[in-house]
Motif scaffolding. Structure first.
Motif, short mmCIF file in Angstrom:
data_model
loop_
_atom_site.label_atom_id
_atom_site.label_comp_id
_atom_site.label_asym_id
_atom_site.label_seq_id
_atom_site.Cartn_x
_atom_site.Cartn_y
_atom_site.Cartn_z
N THR A 1 0.82 -1.22 0.00
CA THR A 1 0.00 0.00 0.00
C THR A 1 0.85 1.27 0.00
OG1 THR A 1 -0.12 0.07 2.42
CG2 THR A 1 -1.85 -1.17 1.25
N VAL B 1 -2.29 5.94 -11.03
CA VAL B 1 -1.92 4.90 -10.09
C VAL B 1 -0.61 4.28 -10.54
CG1 VAL B 1 -2.57 2.63 -9.20
CG2 VAL B 1 -4.32 4.36 -9.54
N PRO C 1 1.05 1.31 -10.98
CA PRO C 1 0.55 -0.05 -10.94
C PRO C 1 1.47 -0.99 -10.18
CG PRO C 1 1.07 0.62 -13.20
CD PRO C 1 1.39 1.76 -12.31
N GLN C 2 0.86 -1.83 -9.41
CA GLN C 2 1.56 -2.89 -8.68
C GLN C 2 0.99 -4.21 -9.15
OE1 GLN C 2 2.33 -2.68 -4.60
NE2 GLN C 2 2.00 -0.48 -4.44
N GLU D 1 -0.40 -6.42 -7.49
CA GLU D 1 -1.67 -6.68 -6.83
C GLU D 1 -2.82 -5.97 -7.52
OE1 GLU D 1 1.17 -6.52 -5.22
OE2 GLU D 1 1.05 -8.57 -4.50
N HIS D 2 -2.57 -4.79 -8.11
CA HIS D 2 -3.62 -4.11 -8.86
C HIS D 2 -4.08 -4.99 -10.02
CE1 HIS D 2 -1.95 -0.22 -7.11
NE2 HIS D 2 -3.21 -0.26 -6.70
N LEU E 1 -6.03 -0.74 -1.95
CA LEU E 1 -5.73 -0.96 -3.37
C LEU E 1 -6.96 -0.71 -4.25
CD1 LEU E 1 -3.48 -4.12 -3.00
CD2 LEU E 1 -2.74 -1.78 -3.46
N ASP F 1 -7.31 2.94 -4.93
CA ASP F 1 -6.43 3.35 -6.03
C ASP F 1 -7.11 3.10 -7.37
OD1 ASP F 1 -4.46 3.86 -4.14
OD2 ASP F 1 -3.33 2.01 -4.55
N LEU F 2 -7.66 1.89 -7.52
CA LEU F 2 -8.28 1.51 -8.79
C LEU F 2 -9.55 2.31 -9.06
CD1 LEU F 2 -7.70 -2.33 -8.55
CD2 LEU F 2 -6.56 -0.72 -10.09
N ARG G 1 -10.72 2.36 -12.86
CA ARG G 1 -10.52 1.00 -13.34
C ARG G 1 -11.55 0.01 -12.79
NH1 ARG G 1 -5.64 -0.48 -15.38
NH2 ARG G 1 -6.98 -2.00 -16.40
#
Length: 119
Positions: free
Chosen positions: A17, A45, A47-48, A50-51, A81, A84-85, A90
């Motif tokens: 996070t 964002v 991106p990770q 996990e996203h 998360l 974020d999306l 998204r």
């Protein structure tokens, strides 16, 4: 509490996070459902992995608590998360349907009881 990645390294939740411990929005409850939107990232964002995992799991509507269980992550991390999306456009958030606050009538309850007695 941490989780291992594909190579077996331990990844701490705060690393996923970016050190954040609270969600930026309050739309999410355990039974809120989320659905991925077919849009390209807008760059807001970072991106990770996990996203991407979340977006793949949200191709069909899924409850936040179920998503956390499937990802083997704490709900608090998943909600951060998801924020974020959501901010990146998204995902769509579908709040739970409100529960009716009316009490059924005595007549209806008696009809139900009669039907159950017949079984």
């Amino acid at each position: 509490m941490g989780r291992g990645d594909a190579e077996g390294r331990l990844v701490r939740p705060f690393a996923l996070t970016g050190g954040r411990t609270r969600p930026s929005r309050a739309e999410f409850t355990l039974i809120t459902t989320v659905t991925a939107v077919d849009r390209q990232p807008d760059g807001t964002v970072r991106p990770q992995p996990e996203h991407g995992r979340i977006l793949r799991r949200c191709a069909e509507p899924v409850a936040v608590v179920e998503l956390a269980a499937r990802l083997d992550l704490p709900v608090s991390v998943v909600v951060i998360l998801l924020c974020d999306l959501l901010e990146a456009g998204r995902i769509l958030v579908h709040p739970p349907y409100p529960v009716a606050r009316t009490i059924p009538s005595l007549e209806l309850l008696q009809k139900v009881r009669k039907c159950l007695d017949r079984l």
